[in-house]
Design a protein around this motif. Structure first.
Motif, PDB file in Angstrom:
ATOM      1  N   LEU A  59       0.812  -1.217   0.000  1.00  0.00           N
ATOM      2  CA  LEU A  59       0.000   0.000   0.000  1.00  0.00           C
ATOM      3  C   LEU A  59       0.846   1.269   0.000  1.00  0.00           C
ATOM      4  O   LEU A  59       0.363   2.339  -0.373  1.00  0.00           O
ATOM      5  CB  LEU A  59      -0.908   0.012   1.242  1.00  0.00           C
ATOM      6  CG  LEU A  59      -1.957  -1.090   1.355  1.00  0.00           C
ATOM      7  CD1 LEU A  59      -2.717  -0.942   2.664  1.00  0.00           C
ATOM      8  CD2 LEU A  59      -2.906  -1.067   0.184  1.00  0.00           C
ATOM      9  N   LEU A  60       2.087   1.168   0.440  1.00  0.00           N
ATOM     10  CA  LEU A  60       2.918   2.350   0.618  1.00  0.00           C
ATOM     11  C   LEU A  60       3.644   2.774  -0.651  1.00  0.00           C
ATOM     12  O   LEU A  60       4.021   3.937  -0.781  1.00  0.00           O
ATOM     13  CB  LEU A  60       3.950   2.098   1.728  1.00  0.00           C
ATOM     14  CG  LEU A  60       3.364   1.979   3.138  1.00  0.00           C
ATOM     15  CD1 LEU A  60       4.446   1.566   4.124  1.00  0.00           C
ATOM     16  CD2 LEU A  60       2.735   3.290   3.580  1.00  0.00           C
ATOM     17  N   ASP A  61       3.871   1.875  -1.581  1.00  0.00           N
ATOM     18  CA  ASP A  61       4.598   2.214  -2.806  1.00  0.00           C
ATOM     19  C   ASP A  61       3.907   3.351  -3.552  1.00  0.00           C
ATOM     20  O   ASP A  61       2.765   3.217  -4.008  1.00  0.00           O
ATOM     21  CB  ASP A  61       4.709   0.991  -3.724  1.00  0.00           C
ATOM     22  CG  ASP A  61       5.680  -0.041  -3.184  1.00  0.00           C
ATOM     23  OD1 ASP A  61       6.549   0.342  -2.373  1.00  0.00           O
ATOM     24  OD2 ASP A  61       5.566  -1.213  -3.563  1.00  0.00           O
ATOM     25  N   LYS A  62       4.580   4.491  -3.602  1.00  0.00           N
ATOM     26  CA  LYS A  62       4.116   5.677  -4.330  1.00  0.00           C
ATOM     27  C   LYS A  62       2.796   6.229  -3.784  1.00  0.00           C
ATOM     28  O   LYS A  62       2.107   7.001  -4.448  1.00  0.00           O
ATOM     29  CB  LYS A  62       3.982   5.376  -5.820  1.00  0.00           C
ATOM     30  CG  LYS A  62       5.284   4.981  -6.491  1.00  0.00           C
ATOM     31  CD  LYS A  62       5.085   4.706  -7.969  1.00  0.00           C
ATOM     32  CE  LYS A  62       6.398   4.297  -8.634  1.00  0.00           C
ATOM     33  NZ  LYS A  62       6.230   4.020 -10.071  1.00  0.00           N
ATOM     34  N   ASN A  63       2.427   5.847  -2.566  1.00  0.00           N
ATOM     35  CA  ASN A  63       1.203   6.366  -1.955  1.00  0.00           C
ATOM     36  C   ASN A  63       1.529   7.039  -0.632  1.00  0.00           C
ATOM     37  O   ASN A  63       2.511   6.699   0.032  1.00  0.00           O
ATOM     38  CB  ASN A  63       0.205   5.234  -1.717  1.00  0.00           C
ATOM     39  CG  ASN A  63      -0.335   4.661  -3.002  1.00  0.00           C
ATOM     40  OD1 ASN A  63      -0.857   5.384  -3.846  1.00  0.00           O
ATOM     41  ND2 ASN A  63      -0.205   3.347  -3.182  1.00  0.00           N
TER      42      ASN A  63
END
Length: 400
Positions: A59-63
């Motif tokens: 969920l954290l990739d590029k967010n």
């Protein structure tokens, strides 16, 4: 997406459009993480869950981490969350949310991305350095409040001046409301010294610490005497928020062992117990590591439950009763006993442990004025539950 919805226009969709639809579908699927939380105990549990950052990487990739949301499976309402940055690098290391799991049951939660804001509850956890009262450090949640004493308060005592406190014991503030009172009580105490020692409807501080251990203070037991440190010398606030407050108190080396403690203390929403994670080092091997509860004027009752790892004091203070307690893993305990002394503030319930260089225990209280408990049986039951919670943590399964 089902095939029948685009069958009639299939020839009009290019290969690249199909690839785009497929990629979109995969992206949506990757934006949810399912979690199962299992409770193996025979009572319901309402606890703060911690998810490490690396478990949330899909969920954290590029967010933006601030857009991560949590909801119970099958519902549309998002839960309150809190990021905790443990190492101070500006990035949240663990995501917190509060789970409610029925007795002997499993609850399911969904982690996802959304920009919808979630309102924080009125009740929250809080801690801070308090320069307006010399240099206290105070912390609280919606159930309880505590404080410790700093170096300037120590210096005042050593210089023979008024207003100081020389103690590494832990003080208790008997609050009866679910909102924060630290700022208000200290502010009113500046205008009216002694304000928080008087009941004004929100609770008060009648609890005396002095040179005792208060509830959860530490020491070394040697030659029938308790050796203790002086006040903390520095502090570090790590987190405050709707679900958990975390901070550290650092103590200067003390005793012939040159023992130096770092107390990492945290307090969760809805809990009556502060969690103490203490790391220490010394010049030579220490004989034990001791945790204590003051017995004040020795009019209270003690219950030592070494097999289950909980220790209780129940005492009258003014017109109410206060229950203080320590809970820890039974394997860490060497022995526990009541030390009865004729010297003021030196009578304590003492728990001797033999850890390596770290120890974790829980120190807390409840009082009849808060309506959280009615009698000593309620307090014993709360301690028993806390011991079971420590022995049987919630089982968290992250579905990939």
């Amino acid at each position: 997406m089902k095939y029948k919805y685009f069958k009639s226009s299939l020839l009009a969709i290019s290969f690249f459009q199909l690839m785009s639809l497929t990629a979109c579908s995969k992206t949506v699927k990757a934006k949810e993480i399912n979690i199962e939380i299992k409770n193996t105990l025979g009572f319901s549990r309402n606890e703060i869950i911690s998810l490490q950052r690396n478990k949330l990487q899909p969920l954290l990739d590029k967010n933006n981490p601030k857009n991560i949301r949590v909801k119970e499976y099958g519902t549309d309402q998002y839960l309150v969350t809190q990021w905790v940055d443990n190492d101070g690098d500006g990035k949240g290391d663990e995501l917190l949310f509060q789970a409610n799991v029925a007795a002997n049951a499993t609850a399911k939660y969904v982690i996802m991305l959304d920009t919808i804001q979630v309102a924080e509850p009125k009740a929250k956890t809080y801690s801070r350095f308090v320069p307006e009262r010399i240099d206290d450090y105070a912390w609280e949640n919606n159930k309880v409040a505590f404080r410790a004493y700093g170096p300037v308060a120590q210096q005042l005592v050593e210089q023979g001046k008024e207003g100081g406190t020389l103690s590494s014991g832990i003080d208790l503030w008997l609050k009866k409301v679910d909102y924060s009172i630290i700022d208000s009580w200290y502010q009113k105490n500046v205008a009216n010294p002694g304000y928080y020692h008087i009941e004004h409807g929100e609770g008060y501080d009648p609890y005396h610490v002095g040179a005792s251990r208060g509830t959860g203070g530490t020491g070394l037991w040697e030659n029938d005497s308790l050796l203790v440190s002086k006040n903390y010398v520095s502090y570090k606030t790590i987190a405050t928020g709707p679900l958990r407050t975390v901070f550290e108190l650092i103590y200067a080396p003390w005793s012939i062992y040159g023992l130096q403690e770092v107390k990492r203390i945290s307090l969760d929403l809805d809990s009556n117990f502060s969690k103490f994670e203490i790391s220490y080092r010394s010049n030579k091997r220490i004989p034990n590591f001791t945790i204590g509860i003051t017995l004040h004027d020795k009019k209270g009752e003690v219950n030592i439950n070494k097999p289950k790892g909980w220790f209780r004091h129940w005492e009258p203070i003014d017109s109410v009763f206060v229950g203080e307690g320590i809970v820890l893993c039974p394997k860490l305990i060497d022995t526990a006993f009541v030390h009865d002394s004729k010297t003021t503030d030196q009578s304590n319930l003492l728990i001797l442990t033999n850890p390596d260089d770290k120890i974790t225990y829980y120190a807390g209280f409840a009082w009849t004025g808060s309506k959280q408990i009615k009698d000593v049986m309620d307090w014993d039951a709360m301690l028993e539950k806390q011991a079971q919670i420590i022995a049987h943590p919630l089982v968290i399964k992250i579905e990939k």
